[in-house]
Design a protein around this motif. Sequence first.
Motif: not given
Length: 579
Positions: A47-48, A51, A327-328, A331
């Motif tokens: 998921y991360i 990005a 990146d978090t 996201r």
Amino acid sequence: MTEAVLAIEPEISEATLTVLKRRYLQKDKRGRVVETPGQMFMRVASYIAAAEKAHGNDPGVYRDLFYGIMARLEFLPNSPTLMNAGTDLGQLAACFVLPVEDSISGIFETVKNAALIHKSGGGTGFSFSRLRPKDSRVGSTGGVASGPVSFMKIFNVATEQVKQGGTRRGANMAVLRVDHPDIMEFILCKQASADLNNFNISVGVTDEFMVKARTGLPYNLVDPRDGRVVGTLNATDVFEAMVKQAWHNGDPGIIFLDRINQDNPTPLLGEIESTNPCGEQPLLPMEACNLGSVNLAKFVVEKKGKPTIDYASLGKTIALAVRFLDDTIDRSIYPLDEITAMVRGNRKIGLGVMGFADLLFALELPYNSDRAVALAEEVMAFVQSEARKASRALAQERGVFENFDKSVFRNDKDRRFRNATVTTIAPTGTLSIIAGSSSGIEPLFALSFIRTIMDNETFLEVNPHFMAVAQAQGFYSEALMEKIAKTGTIKGMTEIPESVRKVFVTAHDVSPAWHVKMQAAFQKHTDNAVSKTVNLPRDATEHDVAEIYTSAFDFGCKGVTIYRDGSKANQVLSISGAT
Ligand code: ADP
């Protein structure tokens, strides 16, 4: 998906699995756990890493790299990222600060927003300093205002209700400036009322107040609405009242507002008035931050027969961790547009460390020694400089943070960062359980102890480094570990070699002065703040607490929290004799 990468299965203990199953691993509609810890890390990693696409990179490459550092338990992001990445909630940050305006609609708007944040596992901090004092006139009704403390109770009740159905308990920080007219009521509020159990409280003091507290001088109380001086108090009296309450039950803590604002990277956007619940993350109103921690225990190697820190490998993990946290930001789904704008504008991240006490055990250094304090500085200076290097590299790839031109770095060629801050030392309450490491920068609470998890399950745990040494030196026995669990410490146990007793110290063997020195050593190389509890024995005096507050101020800390043994009813970690 690379099979070699997935083959790294995290080493997770039974106690940890219990924690993960309750709140972290995905469940199906019937509440059955449908994920292994390895699959959880893969869910988070992919998921991360998605990005990365926007920056022209291959997300698959970073997914595998991110998975590797998490599955090897070298780095972990804060709990909301582990819980919510790739789910509908999608809120990934642990720390928020919300503004509390001096109006009924403003206050209740914030109650609502705090509830949404709690639901997603984030903690909220608030400054109540802008609220008009108790008994002031309310213009529109002709009535009188009830003051900050009464409004805090509303936040508390809301938190209580949300925690029933949310991801975790919900945690709040309330800060009140020392020059607010209701300061004395605030200092006493947690003793006076059981209705504030979901709050940590801290008095926000100025440098001027600290200087005056030393010499017994009066200082002004100010009406926050118009800056009018409405009274004076003696600084020493107020300081002593704070100390007395903190001695009594740990609250209030103290935060040094001027110090925090000296390090505010974006003063043009506003003043920092509060921190997150555990105090390590000062933020502007409407700002959030994701934290992450590298596990220092994983970076010890033998070199020429001696244990040393593998800085090359630590440096690589730090660079990846910074990328992960950056990146978090892209996201994460934040509960309010204003928060999204603020977070994307400043891109603050908070990388810190856990497993510092384990590192000291491995290097055979007592926590309460000058060498350990020197090592703390060395390690954190490295983390800070590598994290900044990584943030500069990301800025070259993706650009500096949006508000860079309004920041203190705007004319500085060498500090063109992607992130307004890069380092924070978090408590790592749950992360350290997952990583199987000592928490944050704290000394071990006990070498062997009964761990109570989520209110009811208990496990006897022996520190693995201690167990290994005990076995190698031939003094290990289960009976001895149970005996140690009664007090947590091996101080005075002559059946254990003196050299071992010297290195394997626990929180209560470390004097308050060493606790503060250690906190200050980490603070010196940390952009944000440091989560640290100065542990005191039950028979410590109020004078001891006062000494801690003044020395924390003198040593450049941004705040300090104390805890006197036995002064709160619910201790999460308890030595078995006390359960
Ligand atoms: P973790 O180890 O679970 O990632 P930490 O113990 O390091 O969390 O705490 C970091 C921050 O996360 C805290 O300062 C707070 O902002 C938030 N936090 C921690 N526990 C809670 C909780 N029970 N509810 C809401 N927020 C929390």
